[in-house]
Design a protein around this motif. Structure first.
Motif, mmCIF file in Angstrom:
data_model
loop_
_atom_site.group_PDB
_atom_site.id
_atom_site.type_symbol
_atom_site.label_atom_id
_atom_site.label_comp_id
_atom_site.label_asym_id
_atom_site.label_seq_id
_atom_site.Cartn_x
_atom_site.Cartn_y
_atom_site.Cartn_z
ATOM 1 N N CYS A 143 -6.061 -1.388 3.836
ATOM 2 C CA CYS A 143 -5.531 -0.115 3.334
ATOM 3 C C CYS A 143 -6.500 1.010 3.678
ATOM 4 O O CYS A 143 -7.668 0.969 3.287
ATOM 5 C CB CYS A 143 -5.353 -0.232 1.817
ATOM 6 S SG CYS A 143 -4.478 1.124 1.053
ATOM 7 N N GLU A 189 -4.164 6.056 2.277
ATOM 8 C CA GLU A 189 -3.275 5.281 1.404
ATOM 9 C C GLU A 189 -3.934 5.020 0.052
ATOM 10 O O GLU A 189 -3.281 5.034 -0.989
ATOM 11 C CB GLU A 189 -2.904 3.952 2.077
ATOM 12 C CG GLU A 189 -1.998 4.076 3.294
ATOM 13 C CD GLU A 189 -0.626 4.645 2.953
ATOM 14 O OE1 GLU A 189 -0.293 4.762 1.765
ATOM 15 O OE2 GLU A 189 0.112 4.986 3.894
ATOM 16 N N LYS A 231 -3.447 8.006 -2.059
ATOM 17 C CA LYS A 231 -2.061 8.111 -2.542
ATOM 18 C C LYS A 231 -1.842 7.198 -3.742
ATOM 19 O O LYS A 231 -1.207 7.581 -4.737
ATOM 20 C CB LYS A 231 -1.083 7.735 -1.423
ATOM 21 C CG LYS A 231 -0.910 8.789 -0.342
ATOM 22 C CD LYS A 231 0.113 8.322 0.675
ATOM 23 C CE LYS A 231 0.277 9.323 1.806
ATOM 24 N NZ LYS A 231 1.231 8.845 2.839
ATOM 25 N N LYS A 256 1.069 6.889 12.219
ATOM 26 C CA LYS A 256 1.106 6.168 10.951
ATOM 27 C C LYS A 256 2.504 5.609 10.663
ATOM 28 O O LYS A 256 2.636 4.548 10.055
ATOM 29 C CB LYS A 256 0.639 7.073 9.812
ATOM 30 C CG LYS A 256 -0.797 7.542 9.956
ATOM 31 C CD LYS A 256 -1.376 8.097 8.674
ATOM 32 C CE LYS A 256 -1.741 6.982 7.737
ATOM 33 N NZ LYS A 256 -2.555 7.444 6.593
ATOM 34 N N ALA A 272 2.988 1.718 10.120
ATOM 35 C CA ALA A 272 3.526 1.287 8.830
ATOM 36 C C ALA A 272 4.638 0.261 9.017
ATOM 37 O O ALA A 272 4.726 -0.732 8.275
ATOM 38 C CB ALA A 272 4.029 2.493 8.039
ATOM 39 N N PRO A 305 2.989 0.490 0.181
ATOM 40 C CA PRO A 305 2.807 1.818 0.789
ATOM 41 C C PRO A 305 3.508 1.968 2.134
ATOM 42 O O PRO A 305 4.043 3.036 2.453
ATOM 43 C CB PRO A 305 1.282 1.935 0.932
ATOM 44 C CG PRO A 305 0.736 1.069 -0.148
ATOM 45 C CD PRO A 305 1.684 -0.083 -0.232
ATOM 46 N N ARG A 330 6.703 4.513 3.065
ATOM 47 C CA ARG A 330 6.558 5.479 4.147
ATOM 48 C C ARG A 330 7.744 5.465 5.107
ATOM 49 O O ARG A 330 8.179 6.519 5.579
ATOM 50 C CB ARG A 330 5.253 5.219 4.917
ATOM 51 C CG ARG A 330 5.025 6.238 6.019
ATOM 52 C CD ARG A 330 3.747 6.030 6.798
ATOM 53 N NE ARG A 330 3.577 7.174 7.688
ATOM 54 C CZ ARG A 330 2.892 8.261 7.389
ATOM 55 N NH1 ARG A 330 2.270 8.363 6.235
ATOM 56 N NH2 ARG A 330 2.812 9.270 8.253
#
Length: 677
Positions: A117, A121, A124, A368, A372, A384, A388
């Motif tokens: 991670c 992230e 967040k 990203k 992801a 996460p 996303r």
């Protein structure tokens, strides 16, 4: 015939004593900048192998930064050859731990498909967790940002303090202060509570943060001696930068032999340059004396171009005796996808950089997004990533629907993707209003990608398939004004994936399956790619002070700004003019703007072959430059560019210092800095 120990001849008496110190003992080497610490360390490794008959695979060389690791690898390759150097367990603390944790994940109770991670992230997650403490924060008149909490948690982990320990300590401290029941929680208790929840969230998502790589690395090596049985000697560079956890990690790896060498700088300041004096809005002096002509430097591949830029920055600083600082250099790009190889080269050389008005390559939205999707393929529990991309491209799934999905998944004790797949396959009842239709395309994409990954599809091909399945280029075109530049970033990510695949292929060919060196043998191509990209995104040089860093900027963002030294890479036929641009005159003006940002030195570089979306493409020199060169030749004028690395002599230093209004350096300082290169 050259002696096996001839490499020791270049060492002075003290360096030789350190390099040849008996190996079955602990050794500290403390010295200041320019004293040859890295030379001693690499010489000691070569001595252990060549003169003490220690197997290369029995040596662990650990560094705090990627810069130190790459410098060691380069020097050792010259002394030992590529094959023996590749057998060393060498890298940063984080990369070393990541490799061993992948192989021995079960020993420390973590999943083999854990996701690393990143810092963004983590912030967040922490921001979400902080919401339940809003009243306490307000009642205490506190200001608590997610980044601050993340830093405090990181500090606790680096000292080996668990979340439970921090919470118990904070509550004990609050009780000792006589706090009444129902009073607002203290700052320490809030952070500790968030720490506990943060750890639970990571566990639920099969995720580790960067600090966890070290924490679990210590747990692995300290509790399972057999994992480190191979290590006969461990060497640690830049030891002054290590924290408590990294120290424990070193001791855990070395506990069977207690054979340790550490190298450190007592001043803790290898690159202790003064703050740069960048006069951003000062006008360029047009009528300065004869100086160094603009440099046109051409190489065959973009990796060589990036390496040249990084090495040349360090060379100029040395030959100018410290007159130039990191902040005096700017690298101006036509589009920001070109930054990836340059960021990597600067990182290898230990050069701090900042992105002006933008994000580093692996922090960009489109990069990203793609990563992801792939993270979710590798680790379906990584929430996460799902949050996303579930609505990328848009599928009509709003915040309310997402919240309901998360609540329902938690109640059913399933991860959200597992729940959605059950609804899609009609194994789990749909909700009202129905979400099955909205998630249909997303679930189909995930299933196809997962099957492809299970069948061993290369990451670069997975990205291609992902882009086709999601029609991601169309999504960028619809939602992003600068979609063309963002699409270049996506293609650059494919190129990066190809590079990782190539490196893994070379490493596999070098070692057999039975070879203990093949730590990554049980790691899928996708997992290896994700791990490499995540570790690449962790900058060694991230600090709050952005003044004393090399600036990477697009040409557009550089308008109105100036730097003592400007470098403009990729000045080729597809970049200037940009292949997607319809206004050639604007492209010519843009290159002109970039070139006129330089106060004293201008470099224009290009590679004759460039990798685009993993494919090799021949590139001619930009016609804008060709036209200027041809015109001067017809007019029988002196060439505008020199096409070699400039020698910085005493007269050149005097001219540059006069242009910049800076004092000339002492020649002894120049000699010292050049010697230390």
């Amino acid at each position: 015939m050259e002696r096996a120990d001839s490499f020791l001849d270049i060492l002075n008496g003290v360096q030789l004593k350190a390099a040849t110190h008996p190996y079955a003992s602990a050794l500290q080497i403390l010295a200041g900048p320019g004293s040859g610490k890295t030379r001693v360390l690499t010489s000691r490794i070569a001595h252990l192998i060549l003169n003490c008959n220690m197997p290369a695979q029995a040596i662990c060389a650990v560094t705090f930064t990627n810069k130190a690791a790459n410098e060691m690898r380069e020097r050792l390759t010259k002394l030992l050859g590529k094959d023996r150097t590749s057998q060393l367990k060498m890298g940063t603390f984080h990369s070393l731990c990541a490799r061993f944790l992948r192989k021995y994940a079960k020993l420390v109770d973590i999943p083999e498909n854990f996701t690393v991670c990143d810092a963004a992230e983590s912030k967040k997650i922490i921001a979400t967790l902080l919401k339940r403490f809003e009243k306490d924060i307000k009642d205490r008149s506190l200001s608590l940002e997610p980044g601050t909490v993340a830093s405090m948690i990181s500090k606790a982990k680096s000292k080996g303090k668990s979340a439970e320990y921090c919470l118990a300590d904070a509550k004990s401290s609050l009780a000792s202060q006589g706090s009444s029941e129902g009073a607002p929680l203290s700052l320490e208790v809030i952070v500790a509570e968030v720490y506990v929840d943060y750890e639970a969230t990571l566990k639920k998502n099969n995720a580790l943060d960067f600090d966890d790589l070290l924490v679990y690395g210590v747990k692995l090596f300290s509790k399972h001696s057999s994992v480190a049985y191979w290590c006969q000697h461990i060497l640690v560079d830049e030891f002054q930068d290590t924290n408590v956890t990294q120290y424990d990690l070193m001791c855990s790896i070395a506990k069977m032999t207690r054979s340790v060498t550490i190298v450190g700088d007592p001043d803790q300041s290898i690159y202790g340059w003064r703050a740069a004096e960048v006069e951003n809005l000062a006008k360029m002096r047009r009528a300065h004396p004869d100086g160094i002509s603009p440099i046109l430097y051409q190489v065959s591949r973009e990796q060589g171009e990036a390496t040249f830029i990084a090495v040349e920055i360090k060379r100029l600083i040395a030959y100018m005796g410290g007159v130039f600082k990191w902040g005096d250099f700017a690298i101006l790009l036509r589009f920001n996808a070109l930054s990836r190889t340059i960021e990597s080269a600067l990182q290898r050389e230990g050069i701090p950089c900042r992105i002006l008005g933008g994000h580093r390559f692996f922090e960009r939205l489109e990069v990203k997004d793609v990563l992801a999707y792939l993270q979710l393929v590798d680790n379906p529990t990584f929430e996460p990533a799902l949050l996303r991309v579930i609505n990328v491209p848009g599928r009509g799934i709003g915040e309310k629907t997402l919240s309901e999905i998360l609540q329902r998944a938690e109640k059913a004790q399933k991860n959200p993707l597992e729940l959605l797949e059950g609804i899609h396959d009609t194994k789990i009842p749909d909700s009202k209003p129905s979400i099955r239709k909205k998630i249909s395309s997303f679930i189909q994409v995930m299933k196809k990608l997962r099957l492809a990954a299970q069948n061993g599809m290369a990451p670069s091909d997975l990205i291609h398939q992902l882009l086709d399945l999601t029609q991601y280029q169309d999504h960028l075109r619809r939602t992003q004004q600068d979609w063309e530049t963002r699409w270049e970033n996506v293609k650059e990510l494919i190129t990066f994936a190809k590079e990782v695949e190539g490196q893994n292929s070379r490493d596999s060919a070098m070692h057999t399956e039975q070879d203990d060196l093949a730590l990554d043998g049980n790691v899928s191509p996708l997992r290896q790619f994700l791990q490499t990209s995540m570790l690449s995104s962790a900058g060694d040089n991230d600090t709050e002070d952005s003044l004393d860093k090399v600036t990477i900027s697009t040409c557009h963002s550089a308008k109105g700004l100036e730097w003592p030294v400007v470098m403009v890479p990729s000045v080729d036929s597809s970049t200037f003019p940009f292949i997607r641009s319809e206004d050639e005159d604007e492209e010519r003006r843009l290159l002109y703007v970039a070139c006129t940002r330089a106060k004293s030195l201008l470099y224009i570089t290009r590679s004759t072959i460039r990798t685009v979306a993993g494919d090799l493409k021949a590139r001619a020199l930009s016609k804008f430059i060709e036209n200027v060169m041809e015109k001067r030749e017809k007019e029988k004028k002196m060439p505008l560019f020199i096409q070699h690395v400039p020698q910085i002599e005493l007269e050149d230093r005097a001219i540059i210092c006069k242009v910049l209004g800076r004092p000339e350096p002492d020649e002894s300082e120049v000699d010292c800095m050049v010697e230390s290169l």
